[in-house]
Design an enzyme around this catalytic site. Structure first.
Site, mmCIF file in Angstrom:
data_model
loop_
_atom_site.group_PDB
_atom_site.id
_atom_site.type_symbol
_atom_site.label_atom_id
_atom_site.label_comp_id
_atom_site.label_asym_id
_atom_site.label_seq_id
_atom_site.Cartn_x
_atom_site.Cartn_y
_atom_site.Cartn_z
ATOM 1 N N CYS A 6 0.815 -1.212 0.000
ATOM 2 C CA CYS A 6 0.000 0.000 0.000
ATOM 3 C C CYS A 6 0.852 1.266 0.000
ATOM 4 C CB CYS A 6 -0.955 0.111 1.187
ATOM 5 S SG CYS A 6 -2.136 -1.232 1.272
ATOM 6 N N ARG A 53 -5.032 6.330 -2.405
ATOM 7 C CA ARG A 53 -4.046 5.290 -2.157
ATOM 8 C C ARG A 53 -4.105 4.151 -3.158
ATOM 9 N NH1 ARG A 53 -6.565 2.058 1.786
ATOM 10 N NH2 ARG A 53 -4.565 1.103 2.358
ATOM 11 N N ASN A 78 -1.083 -0.983 5.900
ATOM 12 C CA ASN A 78 -0.453 -2.069 6.635
ATOM 13 C C ASN A 78 0.780 -1.592 7.412
ATOM 14 O OD1 ASN A 78 1.197 -4.588 7.087
ATOM 15 N ND2 ASN A 78 -0.679 -5.436 6.212
#
Lengths: 325, 325, 325, 325
Positions: free
Chosen positions: B2, B16, B79
């Site tokens: 990510c 994102r 994450n």
């Protein structure tokens, strides 16, 4: 696999690191002017320039790894496994075997310009010294006390003589590719770099030396070539012979291969067996070995330069420690 | 794993890449102002800012991966496996579970400054959504239409709120370390670099783009962070919404993870499942998916912003090809 | 500066990124079988294979940047500034100008094997299209639907035809050097690497994707070559045409040049103007542009393949956004 | 900026490179057991372990840069500019100034375990030696002959004591970040790597040492840390004291900073002024300097260990060349 340089600081210093997994019994060998130099396919040289350097003496023949002559021309052979190709004897050419190549050049040429002349008709032939001592795949750095340097490579496409503007040679790939690859590293710098990555944000360098962050440190020949060019071009010139010799060895040791880092076979590791250098003006030969940090020296002109016998000096390979108490 | 960014070009665009090996059934979800937002340990919000973004709706609760509110505050969870640590409920603190964190902030704060106030008393608590849906280890990027951005990380040493001067977040290590690491790459440049490696030798650049030779291209979070900061800071500003949205997605796709390049388990590969972005001024939500290159859009203000029901839009995940004949 | 690939997944997909700072007015152009192909020094081809691809049409002549014929042979010209060298007309050779080279090959050859035959007597001659439209320094990737690929480079040392085992071409240096350089990156991996740096110490990977940490991300041609080879060799094969086309464009976009990152002159930046690909079996031509993310397509066999008139399709360069509400 | 290591090979060898742009007049100094050790805020030690190491003697006080005691505990201070933070005197703590820290620990602790005990109540205070001799920003490596090693860092967040599993310390960033960064280089190997970049294509390694291609060679502290960890963990163990000392110095010289490569101010260059090491079992202190390649040695137990007077040995800084003829 070896690195050879020409370092300029008033005088010129020429030599190399020998990186291998085994040692061959090399010595410092001075070949005087009247030692008869035999060649397999070329006429004998009864009188020639005296040569000093690192050699294996076999059947009284000096198999030079590297060296320099009394006129200040230096030459070193370095591993070139893969591209190296040697040819059958060719009529009308000067047929010289790679094992004869260093004395052939150093015996007759005063400088790089003269070597280039001789190279015009050269054919490097695939003649082994003996069945036991076969040819190594090599290429060569030739340099003189004017600061000129060339690289000689014999490949399947023929004999190539390249001007060497960086005074460094390592190993594969072919020399023009090594030069091209330098462009990838051109931003490496001793100074702190400007922040062009993120110009809108202030980035604090957390360390001195940030400009050399991308300098490679690997044992491979490209990494050593790049690192050595950077080291050599930024090395200071000393004001004394000792200062110059000191700087010279730091340049070579910058690409030393430490034991354990380059595995060439099961439990076999290549490392820098010796580092050497000749002052091309004075003919003094200096060296260190992996096992002995102290610099050792052999003066060419302290020996009889006129004789027919090789002068041989065993390597001072035992660590000499100066006990202060 | 990510990458989240804030891109500034007249308007501000926040969103994102979601990089994972599995998809969760996320949708574009608009939460109107009067949809009751329940929290496990905090009072219910009956009225709040409307929110648009990518969410998994579970038991009628919008589990936002990322989104923005009608005031132009954006927030994304990424994450942070390893450093992430969430705490037991603590008396006197605002105890919020990570799965509630995005609606908690976007429901109440107009901008980063207000979010910072709310964060002062926040405790991110280890309460799962359900036994089936356990907490992910996350950290967050929060940004607004003034161009301000912060990173929020809850680690064993507590809750950390960092100003984010580069408007980029990826994953581990902790955010200050990502910033420090940028210094290693500060010489990367769109322009051709000066030759400081070998200033005594002319080195020809063999390629355009030589200034970015050391830009990393790996899938790992440090490589993506460095590459995205470089890409974002040199991205042009467009003159239209379409030009800006176009530039924005090129910035995100610069660190796309292609299928097959990041093996996270036997025959399991993480890749960029979707890329999205909200115009923080207009509330229009844009996205692409790995399987559909076309940009899709959902307008917040085209829907009833006052209601109590979530507005849900399925992902347009089928490749839409424009056949010209 | 451009990247060209052949992607294999059941069918074969051939095409390229065009990376430049200016656009030339290219279109999708289908040249039918009976369009007369004139050559400056070679006989006219009145009947030939039909060709589809991206071309600038000048004086009714299709100047192909890249394309494929109805037999499934593809060909693309890429920047090769520096090494590229074209020759005077030579008697006894097939003298073809670089601007004629793509139609010359695609018009006559079914596959790479036939192209190799034709190349044996080829001389690439320095004849400009016009004074206004001078020759670009190019080299070429030629590939077919059997999966074979070759690189053609005309340098000062002559015409070189190299087998291309990786199905990728970018730009300088010469192709054999690009292949050699891959060895430097051979440890790059989708999987988490074993710790051979410090085997006596447990090192925790802090990020997924650690195996690709050394993958280059620069705009330069070496970085793109390495990254594309890695991406292509690990790309999955789809089970449908759409899945394959999707994967194919992700492979090309992995080395997209974003605006702002490659400065080629004051305030001038090279970027990926378009990405295209032909299914070599069906002849369908697909493309995206920097300004339009959606995939567009032109079917060769939907047009009259027998005629004498070029079929021209303007580039769909306006961003097509799918509004969901 | 300095590198410190513990090398294990039967006996243990502890020491460091000192990298700076200026020299301070350091000497080899043995502090015998009854030399009174005064501290600004702690009681005097009239009897303590004898210490040997490199120190600047100022006002008859040994300001140790690094050293070891007769029990085999070693300690070195290294530049830590930026993160280093020292505190005001705090009641109830053991308030020690950084300039007293080495004798404080080496005077009282047999090993790392005992040092850890003492560190529990330590406060490193911001008291200069004098107005002329202000505190340097430092952190420390402490190691013993059991092979245990710790890093001590005093930062704004307090005193941190980290186990050091790699037995290496360089400089910034903070030690946990240096450990994290090792993961980026975990694929570096002495052996030839497997080709995972392009598994469908045979890639010929063109050079020995290809496995270490990504080993960094920069002067910065991250590069030196990574290179030294690799070098140390693959260094062989010798079978004699001389072989071990030889290997030890090759490990340190692998990260030597050559003159000219690290510009810290206009025409000012940091370099490795000296490299030293103590055999922690025998107490013999070895060193080389930039200007003198030969290894020099001072035996602790050859001196009177009971006295009250410092034993001082000037640095043998003149190049000692062994002339063989």
């Amino acid at each position: 696999m070896c690195t050879s340089i020409l370092y300029t600081a008033g005088d010129h210093y020429f030599g190399r690191n020998l990186d291998l997994e085994i040692s061959f019994g090399q010595q410092v060998v001075i070949t005087p002017r009247d030692y008869p130099l035999n060649f397999r396919k070329m006429p004998r040289l009864d009188h020639h320039y005296a040569i000093t350097g690192m050699a294996l003496v076999q059947d009284n023949y000096p198999l030079y790894f590297d060296g320099a002559n009394e006129e200040g021309l230096g030459m070193a052979g370095l591993n070139f496994d893969g591209p190296a190709h040697f040819f059958p004897v060719e009529e009308g050419k000067d047929n010289v075997s790679p094992f004869e190549f260093i004395p052939y050049i150093l015996g007759q040429c005063k400088n790089v310009a003269e070597a280039k002349e001789l190279l015009k008709s050269l054919n490097l032939v695939n003649i082994n010294f003996s069945d036991q001592l076969q040819l190594s795949p090599l290429h060569w750095l030739i340099a003189d006390k004017s600061g000129a340097a060339i690289t000689v490579e014999s490949t399947a496409s023929g004999l190539h003589v390249y001007d060497n503007p960086v005074n460094v040679l390592t190993n594969n790939p072919e020399f023009p590719d090594q030069l091209t690859n330098l462009a990838n590293y051109q931003s490496v710098s001793p100074a702190n770099p400007a922040n062009t990555l993120a110009p809108q944000t202030a980035l604090a360098s957390y360390s001195r030396g940030a400009g050399s962050h991308f300098l490679p440190g690997g044992m491979d020949s490209e990494s050593r070539f790049v690192k050595e060019v950077f080291t050599l071009q930024h090395a200071p010139a000393g004001e004394t012979e000792v200062a110059n010799v000191t700087n010279y060895f730091h340049c070579l040791h910058a690409v030393e291969q430490q034991k354990g880092l380059d595995e060439v076979g099961k439990d076999q590791f290549e490392y820098t067996i010796y580092s050497d250098g000749v002052n091309l003006t004075t003919g003094t030969f200096y060296y260190t070995t992996y096992d002995n940090n102290q610099i050792n020296a052999v003066k060419m002109h302290a020996e009889d330069m006129e004789g027919q016998q090789l002068h041989r000096f065993p390597i001072a390979s035992h660590q000499s420690i100066n006990m202060q108490n």
